[in-house]
Design an enzyme around this catalytic site. Structure first.
Site, PDB file in Angstrom:
ATOM      1  N   HIS A  49       2.954  14.037 -32.370  1.00 42.46           N
ATOM      2  CA  HIS A  49       2.715  12.638 -32.023  1.00 42.46           C
ATOM      3  C   HIS A  49       1.998  12.574 -30.678  1.00 42.46           C
ATOM      4  CE1 HIS A  49       5.290  11.064 -35.217  1.00 42.46           C
ATOM      5  NE2 HIS A  49       6.227  11.929 -34.851  1.00 42.46           N
ATOM      6  N   ASP A  98      -0.757  23.291 -20.267  1.00 43.90           N
ATOM      7  CA  ASP A  98      -1.542  24.420 -20.749  1.00 43.90           C
ATOM      8  C   ASP A  98      -0.760  25.055 -21.886  1.00 43.90           C
ATOM      9  OD1 ASP A  98      -3.487  26.442 -20.994  1.00 43.90           O
ATOM     10  OD2 ASP A  98      -3.895  26.375 -18.857  1.00 43.90           O
TER      11      ASP A  98
END
Length: 440
Positions: A290, A215
């Site tokens: 990434h 989160d």
């Protein structure tokens, strides 16, 4: 104690040159506080046996030292069965060199500090930690207490401590000001509702922090002004964000710089659905990502929140520059996704030097809706009428290649087993060392 006017403000565009409005951190050093008075919790009934409830001892030590002094939690293992609410402190500090293990089952906040000024929470060894054992709840599909919450705390710092496996949120700063947070590792389970750092308030510097969860990594909420967030390592996290934003939003002068994001929900998101108010003067600069689901994701119709009454939150004067890296699938989730409210269009946006390439397939999309400014799919117009445009990119953008971090996690931490206490990293962004050396 830091006079952050000395930051290189000349390197920051004028729109955000006032990201900090003054000095941050405690007004008195921890050594001075300790010399005034030291309250060792072992003298107040604590036992480092990982069984005896340390809550009453911390509360008693705080009462004795809160008007000027240092609460000392020595190395060792302590059980926290009853939560502690520490209020009304002035010129006080907590030195957490031991490890606190949750044994209690109440809701609320395991450690809460309220209505306090000139405050410091730190470890002198960079090994002090709180282990929340949240997996006990998460394995059953439930949540429990939050680990650390500061409310109405001014002139403060939190540094060189580790927060692990919160039953709910890890660290919240609620209506705080003039603070500094740094040299931290936060490690939680792989699901929503386990926020890393949430902050709202004024004049706060958050830097050199690693977050693992699924989160919020480091997220600014409303109301907030003059918040500087930099050298952040979102290592298999939800990613950094702003929001969610609802009625009467008031967020201004926010800078995120040098943010590295690996295998997360997004590199950065601004999320709202309806609502009112404004977000203005924001700089998102020097991001590397990434393996993330999204990269830049501005969503004025965020479906994960219930729509709030109002035309929408007005975003103005937002600059996004120097982003590099790759995204999991840029054809299904556009690396540039700027979806603004049709009834409250975004204005004066600048997208510059964004080079994110898909890891899957050979093309990606850019999506803009009711967003005005310069760069990529934004419209440069004064009419500010609603529109939606999608463009397809079939060649990798120049300069997208970016380094990775050696500590990138191979997998997320699950929800059914204890998460180990990590060490605090010595780098939070490729090529950079922390502003302050780790303690110890």
């Amino acid at each position: 104690m830091r006079a952050l006017f000395l930051l290189a403000l000349g390197s920051i565009p004028a729109l955000v040159s006032g990201q900090l409005s003054g000095s941050v951190g405690p007004l008195t050093s921890a050594s001075t506080k300790g010399a005034t008075k030291t309250c060792n919790i072992l003298s107040y009934g604590a036992v480092a046996d990982n069984s005896t409830d340390v809550g009453p001892a911390i509360t008693s030590a705080w009462a004795a030292c809160k008007s000027g002094g240092l609460v000392y939690i020595p190395s060792g293992n302590y059980a926290l069965n009853t939560w502690v609410t520490l209020t009304g402190g002035s010129a006080t500090a907590i030195q957490l060199d031991g490890i606190i293990y949750r044994t209690g089952t109440a809701s609320g906040n395991m450690i809460a500090v309220t209505d306090t000024t000139d405050f410091e929470l730190f470890s002198s060894t960079s090994k002090g930690a709180v282990q929340g054992f949240g997996y006990v709840y998460h394995a059953e599909g439930t949540y429990g207490a939050r680990i650390l919450r500061l409310t109405d705390v001014t002139h403060f710092s939190v540094h060189d401590v580790i927060l692990v496996d919160a039953p709910a949120f890890h660290f919240t700063m609620d209506t705080c000001s003039d603070g500094e947070v740094y040299n931290m590792a936060i490690r939680g389970g792989n699901e929503g509702g386990l926020d890393g750092i949430d902050v709202w308030g004024s004049n706060i510097w958050v830097h050199d922090v690693e977050v693992t969860n699924k989160d919020e990594c480091v997220t600014v909420k409303s109301p907030a002004n003059n918040i500087l967030v930099e050298s952040i390592y979102c290592n298999w996290s939800g990613g950094c964000a702003m929001g969610s934003l609802g009625a009467d939003t008031d967020v201004t002068d926010i800078v995120y710089r040098n943010v590295y994001t690996w295998s997360s929900n997004q590199m950065y998101m601004i999320k709202s659905n309806g609502g009112s108010g404004t977000v203005s003067n924001v700089l998102l600069e020097n991001f590397i990502g990434h393996g993330n689901a999204y990269s830049l994701d501005i969503d004025g119709y965020w479906s994960s929140m219930t729509a709030v009454a109002g035309d929408g939150v007005q975003l103005n004067n937002i600059t996004v520059k120097n982003w590099k890296g790759t995204e999991a699938n840029g054809a299904t989730r556009p690396p540039i996704r700027v979806v603004c409210s049709d009834t409250a269009p975004c204005t004066d946006l600048t997208l510059e030097d964004i080079a994110i390439w898909t890891e899957s397939g050979s093309s990606e999309l850019y999506l803009c809706r009711s967003a005005y400014g310069s760069g990529y799919c934004l419209k440069d117009s004064s009419s500010h009428t609603s529109y939606t445009t999608t463009s397809t990119v079939t060649a990798a953008p120049s300069g997208y290649s970016a380094t990775t971090m050696a500590a990138d996690l191979a997998t997320a931490f699950g929800l059914t087993a204890s998460i180990p206490i990590p060490t605090i990293p010595t780098s939070f962004y490729p090529g950079l060392t922390p502003y302050s050396a780790l303690a110890g």
